[in-house]
Enzyme design. Structure first.
Site, PDB file in Angstrom:
ATOM      1  N   ARG A  84      12.648  31.067  -0.811  1.00 29.71           N
ATOM      2  CA  ARG A  84      12.310  32.400  -1.329  1.00 29.71           C
ATOM      3  C   ARG A  84      12.808  32.536  -2.767  1.00 29.71           C
ATOM      4  O   ARG A  84      12.107  33.051  -3.642  1.00 29.71           O
ATOM      5  CB  ARG A  84      12.932  33.470  -0.435  1.00 29.71           C
ATOM      6  CG  ARG A  84      12.686  34.907  -0.891  1.00 29.71           C
ATOM      7  CD  ARG A  84      13.243  35.855   0.173  1.00 29.71           C
ATOM      8  NE  ARG A  84      13.288  37.239  -0.264  1.00 29.71           N
ATOM      9  CZ  ARG A  84      12.270  38.094  -0.199  1.00 29.71           C
ATOM     10  NH1 ARG A  84      11.106  37.700   0.290  1.00 29.71           N
ATOM     11  NH2 ARG A  84      12.406  39.340  -0.594  1.00 29.71           N
ATOM     12  N   HIS A  88      16.034  30.613   2.999  1.00 30.57           N
ATOM     13  CA  HIS A  88      16.085  31.578   1.903  1.00 30.57           C
ATOM     14  C   HIS A  88      16.063  30.909   0.533  1.00 30.57           C
ATOM     15  O   HIS A  88      15.693  31.539  -0.462  1.00 30.57           O
ATOM     16  CB  HIS A  88      17.339  32.453   2.032  1.00 30.57           C
ATOM     17  CG  HIS A  88      17.125  33.859   1.572  1.00 30.57           C
ATOM     18  ND1 HIS A  88      16.335  34.763   2.256  1.00 30.57           N
ATOM     19  CD2 HIS A  88      17.587  34.523   0.478  1.00 30.57           C
ATOM     20  CE1 HIS A  88      16.329  35.915   1.615  1.00 30.57           C
ATOM     21  NE2 HIS A  88      17.071  35.803   0.541  1.00 30.57           N
ATOM     22  N   HIS A 105       9.960  43.623  -2.311  1.00 31.16           N
ATOM     23  CA  HIS A 105      11.073  44.489  -2.684  1.00 31.16           C
ATOM     24  C   HIS A 105      10.602  45.931  -2.806  1.00 31.16           C
ATOM     25  O   HIS A 105       9.493  46.204  -3.279  1.00 31.16           O
ATOM     26  CB  HIS A 105      11.699  44.038  -4.003  1.00 31.16           C
ATOM     27  CG  HIS A 105      12.469  42.762  -3.885  1.00 31.16           C
ATOM     28  ND1 HIS A 105      12.828  41.996  -4.966  1.00 31.16           N
ATOM     29  CD2 HIS A 105      12.942  42.105  -2.791  1.00 31.16           C
ATOM     30  CE1 HIS A 105      13.492  40.929  -4.552  1.00 31.16           C
ATOM     31  NE2 HIS A 105      13.576  40.972  -3.245  1.00 31.16           N
ATOM     32  N   ARG A 141      10.837  35.805   4.118  1.00 27.67           N
ATOM     33  CA  ARG A 141      12.140  35.607   4.745  1.00 27.67           C
ATOM     34  C   ARG A 141      11.948  34.843   6.053  1.00 27.67           C
ATOM     35  O   ARG A 141      10.868  34.852   6.656  1.00 27.67           O
ATOM     36  CB  ARG A 141      12.817  36.947   5.013  1.00 27.67           C
ATOM     37  CG  ARG A 141      13.076  37.785   3.761  1.00 27.67           C
ATOM     38  CD  ARG A 141      13.723  39.111   4.137  1.00 27.67           C
ATOM     39  NE  ARG A 141      13.981  39.930   2.946  1.00 27.67           N
ATOM     40  CZ  ARG A 141      13.145  40.811   2.442  1.00 27.67           C
ATOM     41  NH1 ARG A 141      11.954  40.986   3.014  1.00 27.67           N
ATOM     42  NH2 ARG A 141      13.466  41.524   1.382  1.00 27.67           N
ATOM     43  N   LYS A 178      12.936  45.138   6.660  1.00 27.13           N
ATOM     44  CA  LYS A 178      13.912  45.845   5.830  1.00 27.13           C
ATOM     45  C   LYS A 178      13.310  47.106   5.222  1.00 27.13           C
ATOM     46  O   LYS A 178      14.002  48.110   5.031  1.00 27.13           O
ATOM     47  CB  LYS A 178      14.433  44.924   4.716  1.00 27.13           C
ATOM     48  CG  LYS A 178      15.217  43.734   5.226  1.00 27.13           C
ATOM     49  CD  LYS A 178      15.880  42.970   4.105  1.00 27.13           C
ATOM     50  CE  LYS A 178      17.036  43.735   3.518  1.00 27.13           C
ATOM     51  NZ  LYS A 178      17.811  42.924   2.553  1.00 27.13           N
ATOM     52  N   TYR A 183      16.599  38.001 -10.980  1.00 29.40           N
ATOM     53  CA  TYR A 183      15.794  36.829 -11.309  1.00 29.40           C
ATOM     54  C   TYR A 183      15.489  36.753 -12.801  1.00 29.40           C
ATOM     55  O   TYR A 183      15.013  35.727 -13.278  1.00 29.40           O
ATOM     56  CB  TYR A 183      14.494  36.838 -10.496  1.00 29.40           C
ATOM     57  CG  TYR A 183      14.739  36.601  -9.037  1.00 29.40           C
ATOM     58  CD1 TYR A 183      15.108  35.341  -8.568  1.00 29.40           C
ATOM     59  CD2 TYR A 183      14.639  37.642  -8.122  1.00 29.40           C
ATOM     60  CE1 TYR A 183      15.357  35.129  -7.225  1.00 29.40           C
ATOM     61  CE2 TYR A 183      14.889  37.437  -6.773  1.00 29.40           C
ATOM     62  CZ  TYR A 183      15.252  36.177  -6.339  1.00 29.40           C
ATOM     63  OH  TYR A 183      15.499  35.961  -5.014  1.00 29.40           O
TER      64      TYR A 183
END
Length: 416
Positions: free
Chosen positions: A364, A361, A387, A266, A291, A396
């Site tokens: 990414r 982004h 994640h 990110r 995050k 995805y």
């Protein structure tokens, strides 16, 4: 600092004997520590000498912006009368810029008048602490929510003296106004979500009537209505290949683009990288995942390591900053989110690469789509992207069109 900048004895003596010499010298030392070039320091020093003559600091009282502007106008008129400038515009602007920065550094710049103070500042501060301490949200998420809350209050606070006076009609009118001003459905829904979370907290604190949060309506967003919008991998390769110059900007931008594309990082994760995060002995790079509030380690891909090393040796300015990526020109400071966006968008557009979003982004997304098409499982892709669970990675699967076509072409008649 004066004896470092000035070699002629008369010029040196003039600066050392001028008013506020100690304060001017201290400011020049500070600017030099930021990595400012010598030519820029000379220009600042010359202008400081002017400012110190036209603004009296002996009384020790704070100087207002009006005082600075008045002094700048007198100086500009003086320059024109002596035929040293065709227009006083640039003399005035330089005077104001240098004087404002210097007085702020000295702590003698009067506080700017706040004609419109933040509405309900104490309530917003309490809400911010709740999001950080009790909800455990990241600083970026909290910052974004507070932006929407403040924007809402700046619109409605003129007619509402307290939070208890805000009705659902005020919120609906605000969201409708944003739509008329050109906000898309996603932006309006994001704003509604932030406002709803605030009023849930407000109901819990007893600041407002119950039921307002539940009544806030927002545009409907369909689950996974849009696919991740990243460029094709061959376009990513073209993008990186196009940044091959020896200019410091090119060297820095190439390293940034490779980190974004190869690791799928990110923008904030790249901006927060520090020199200490690079373990050259073990060839490992440490990434802080804000995050997830955890640390993730990646092996240094040779091409990425070479690009970063090239930047450290030939592109990064000498400074005391520990952040990896900094501005090329003084004042040296870490890259902002806007600067990161510019690094990507300014490189994509000349190549004619068509993507809905031109920010960091999109690389990414390109990384994730490339990994899926290469045959990696969603779990592997999610681990690479950082994640927490495969739930965030499942979108995805829709990008693997080749795999979906194979499923669609599979003949099930023999199994029925």
């Amino acid at each position: 600092m004066f004896d470092t900048l000035f070699t002629y004895p008369n010029v040196l003596a003039r600066h050392e004997a001028g008013p506020a010499a100690e304060e001017r010298n201290r400011y020049l030392v500070h600017r030099a520590s930021e990595g400012i070039a010598r030519t820029t320091l000379l220009r600042i020093a010359a202008e400081l000498s002017v400012v110190a003559r036209w603004i009296d600091l002996a009384h020790g009282k704070p100087v207002t912006l009006q005082d600075i502007d008045a002094a700048a106008r007198r100086w500009a008129d003086h320059q024109q009368r002596r035929c040293r400038a065709d227009s006083g515009r640039w003399s005035r602007q330089l005077f104001i810029g240098v004087a404002t920065a210097w007085l702020r550094f000295l702590g003698q710049l009067a506080d700017l008048p706040n004609d419109e103070p933040d509405a309900f500042a104490d309530n917003i501060k309490d809400f911010s602490a709740y999001l950080l301490d009790e909800r455990g949200l990241s600083l970026t998420t909290v910052h974004n929510r507070l932006w929407h809350i403040k924007h809402f209050f700046q619109t409605v606070c003129r007619s509402c003296g307290s939070i208890a006076q805000i009705a659902i009609g005020d919120i609906d009118a605000f969201l409708s106004l944003k739509g008329k001003e050109g906000w898309c459905r996603v932006s309006i829904a994001t704003s509604a979500k932030a406002i709803r979370s605030f009023f849930r907290h407000a109901e819990m604190r007893g600041w407002c009537h119950r039921g307002i949060a539940a009544a806030i309506d927002a545009p409907r967003l369909f689950k996974h209505e849009g696919l991740p919008s990243g460029p094709a991998w061959n376009d990513v390769q073209r993008l990186i290949a196009s940044v091959g110059g020896t200019d410091p900007h090119d060297v820095r931008d190439r390293a940034i683009l490779m980190l974004l594309a190869v690791y799928g990082l990110r923008s904030g994760e790249v901006r927060k990288l520090r020199i200490d995060d690079l373990d050259w002995t073990n060839e490992v790079i440490t990434i802080e995942r804000p995050k997830q509030r955890r640390i993730q380690y990646y092996p240094f891909v040779t091409s990425v390591g070479d690009a970063v090393l090239q930047y450290l040796q030939h592109g990064r300015p000498h400074c005391a900053r520990r952040e990896l990526f900094v501005t090329i020109r003084a004042p040296i400071r870490p890259l902002s989110a806007g600067a990161m966006y510019h690094v990507v968008s300014s490189r994509l557009e000349p190549l004619g690469i068509q993507v809905p979003h031109h920010g960091p982004h999109c690389l990414r997304h390109a990384c994730a789509s490339h990994l899926v098409s290469a045959g990696l499982s969603l779990k592997e892709v999610g681990d690479h992207l950082g994640h927490r669970s495969a739930y965030a990675t499942r979108i995805y699967a829709k990008v693997d069109l080749a795999g979906l076509r194979e499923v669609a072409d599979f003949d099930l008649r023999g199994l029925t």
